[in-house]
Design a protein around this motif. Structure first.
Motif, mmCIF file in Angstrom:
data_model
loop_
_atom_site.group_PDB
_atom_site.id
_atom_site.type_symbol
_atom_site.label_atom_id
_atom_site.label_comp_id
_atom_site.label_asym_id
_atom_site.label_seq_id
_atom_site.Cartn_x
_atom_site.Cartn_y
_atom_site.Cartn_z
ATOM 1 N N LEU A 1 11.346 -10.933 -3.563
ATOM 2 C CA LEU A 1 12.654 -10.697 -2.922
ATOM 3 C C LEU A 1 13.129 -9.259 -3.142
ATOM 4 O O LEU A 1 13.722 -8.651 -2.241
ATOM 5 N N ALA A 2 12.869 -8.712 -4.323
ATOM 6 C CA ALA A 2 13.270 -7.326 -4.600
ATOM 7 C C ALA A 2 12.529 -6.374 -3.661
ATOM 8 O O ALA A 2 13.113 -5.456 -3.083
ATOM 9 N N ILE A 3 11.234 -6.607 -3.479
ATOM 10 C CA ILE A 3 10.442 -5.766 -2.566
ATOM 11 C C ILE A 3 10.921 -5.980 -1.126
ATOM 12 O O ILE A 3 11.091 -5.034 -0.355
ATOM 13 N N SER A 4 11.179 -7.225 -0.763
ATOM 14 C CA SER A 4 11.626 -7.560 0.592
ATOM 15 C C SER A 4 12.939 -6.858 0.933
ATOM 16 O O SER A 4 13.077 -6.250 2.007
ATOM 17 N N LEU A 34 0.832 -1.217 0.000
ATOM 18 C CA LEU A 34 0.000 0.000 0.000
ATOM 19 C C LEU A 34 0.862 1.261 0.000
ATOM 20 O O LEU A 34 0.345 2.361 -0.112
ATOM 21 N N THR A 35 2.200 1.094 0.149
ATOM 22 C CA THR A 35 3.063 2.250 0.427
ATOM 23 C C THR A 35 3.836 2.764 -0.792
ATOM 24 O O THR A 35 4.637 3.678 -0.668
ATOM 25 N N PHE A 36 3.646 2.162 -1.947
ATOM 26 C CA PHE A 36 4.366 2.619 -3.140
ATOM 27 C C PHE A 36 3.518 2.338 -4.377
ATOM 28 O O PHE A 36 2.458 1.721 -4.277
ATOM 29 N N THR A 37 4.016 2.813 -5.520
ATOM 30 C CA THR A 37 3.347 2.468 -6.785
ATOM 31 C C THR A 37 4.337 1.678 -7.646
ATOM 32 O O THR A 37 5.550 1.778 -7.471
ATOM 33 N N LYS A 82 15.058 -1.644 -16.188
ATOM 34 C CA LYS A 82 13.700 -1.568 -15.652
ATOM 35 C C LYS A 82 13.069 -2.958 -15.708
ATOM 36 O O LYS A 82 13.074 -3.586 -16.770
ATOM 37 N N PRO A 83 12.561 -3.458 -14.592
ATOM 38 C CA PRO A 83 11.962 -4.798 -14.604
ATOM 39 C C PRO A 83 10.835 -4.889 -15.639
ATOM 40 O O PRO A 83 10.071 -3.938 -15.810
ATOM 41 N N THR A 84 10.740 -6.042 -16.299
ATOM 42 C CA THR A 84 9.643 -6.248 -17.251
ATOM 43 C C THR A 84 8.353 -6.657 -16.536
ATOM 44 O O THR A 84 7.278 -6.653 -17.116
ATOM 45 N N TRP A 85 8.490 -7.028 -15.242
ATOM 46 C CA TRP A 85 7.322 -7.480 -14.491
ATOM 47 C C TRP A 85 6.645 -6.336 -13.737
ATOM 48 O O TRP A 85 7.247 -5.302 -13.482
ATOM 49 N N SER A 86 5.395 -6.571 -13.391
ATOM 50 C CA SER A 86 4.656 -5.631 -12.540
ATOM 51 C C SER A 86 5.020 -5.878 -11.080
ATOM 52 O O SER A 86 5.158 -7.031 -10.656
ATOM 53 N N ALA A 87 5.179 -4.801 -10.296
ATOM 54 C CA ALA A 87 5.464 -4.976 -8.860
ATOM 55 C C ALA A 87 4.206 -5.383 -8.096
ATOM 56 O O ALA A 87 4.287 -5.882 -6.985
ATOM 57 N N GLU A 88 3.033 -5.162 -8.677
ATOM 58 C CA GLU A 88 1.741 -5.559 -8.086
ATOM 59 C C GLU A 88 1.385 -4.781 -6.817
ATOM 60 O O GLU A 88 0.677 -5.289 -5.940
#
Lengths: 162, 162
Positions: B71-74, A94-97, A112-118
């Motif tokens: 893991l990147a978020i962690s 909830l703390t970032f985009t 830049k990661p190709t994946w979504s951080a969700e």
């Protein structure tokens, strides 16, 4: 001594009182998808014993391709039929985009990661989004018992998203 | 009554003895990546308390894109620095091949998954493979404390893969 070494010492104590092996398929035919958050002790929260339920966890407790892979294996090969989704209050997601997170990585690493951080901004809405992703997927077999909850890190309670 | 309802009744008992909230960042700065197998009570196995470690789980305990995301978020947002990987004996992932699993789905549903099922035939080798995937990834920051283990479902012990 690393924290890992400290946790390995704990494991020696666990093994002393361990009685196994139990059967491979989950006895309660349930798969749980929960956030990786350290405060979510899923076995404690649901009163699960060893051998009863598959537990799938990631950042947010969201459903991406890898959760579909795990759920497909869980249901098709190991007989689970119910799915429980658990998000929780005070979640880091909830703390970032996504844009912020990925721009920060790009700035630091150059890629830049190709994946979504969700990341998400509404807990209940994201639980519903995860349920919809499962329902829309052709590889998950059993979809009539999928329920979603928000775990309250202040009270220990699961509140259902309806 | 569904199994989910039964587990919700367990949650009411858990909440009665719950004291929270704890801080969001994991107190022990550790992230665990383990198999979803029902017999792996990760908090029990490592003697973890609520609030101490991120726990990421999926079919096999393998490292795919979604585990890199977690893991990147962690590490980047929540301060973890050590990584513990846990596979286990008698794993379901040893009992099939990707080709078999995906052909079975294609036959039944008409669509072949675009993802890999991540089945494997050698536990130690797959733990090493997961470590290599993390080491090769540019988005995970801390890579000097990554250790991999095979949990023995007969004895409760973690055996390190070296």
């Amino acid at each position: 001594m690393s924290v890992t070494d400290e946790l390995l010492a704990n494991n020696a104590a666990y093994a002393e009182n361990f009685s196994g092996p139990l059967p491979l398929p989950p006895a309660k035919h349930v798969a749980v998808v929960a956030c990786m958050d350290a405060r979510l002790n899923v076995y404690g929260i649901l009163g699960l014993n060893e051998g009863e339920a598959h537990v799938i966890r990631n950042a947010g407790g969201v459903v991406t391709e890898d959760e579909i892979r795990s759920l497909a294996i869980s249901q098709r090969l190991l007989g689970t039929k119910e799915i429980i989704l658990i998000h929780h209050t005070d979640c880091g997601m909830l703390t970032f985009t996504d844009d912020q997170f990925k721009a920060g990585i790009q700035e630091e690493v150059g890629i830049k990661p190709t994946w979504s951080a969700e990341a998400f901004s509404d807990l209940d809405a994201d639980v519903r989004q995860s349920i919809e992703r499962i329902k829309a997927n052709p590889f998950v077999v059993h979809k009539d018992q999928i329920r979603g909850f928000v775990f309250d890190v202040a009270t220990g309670k699961l509140n259902e998203v309806v």
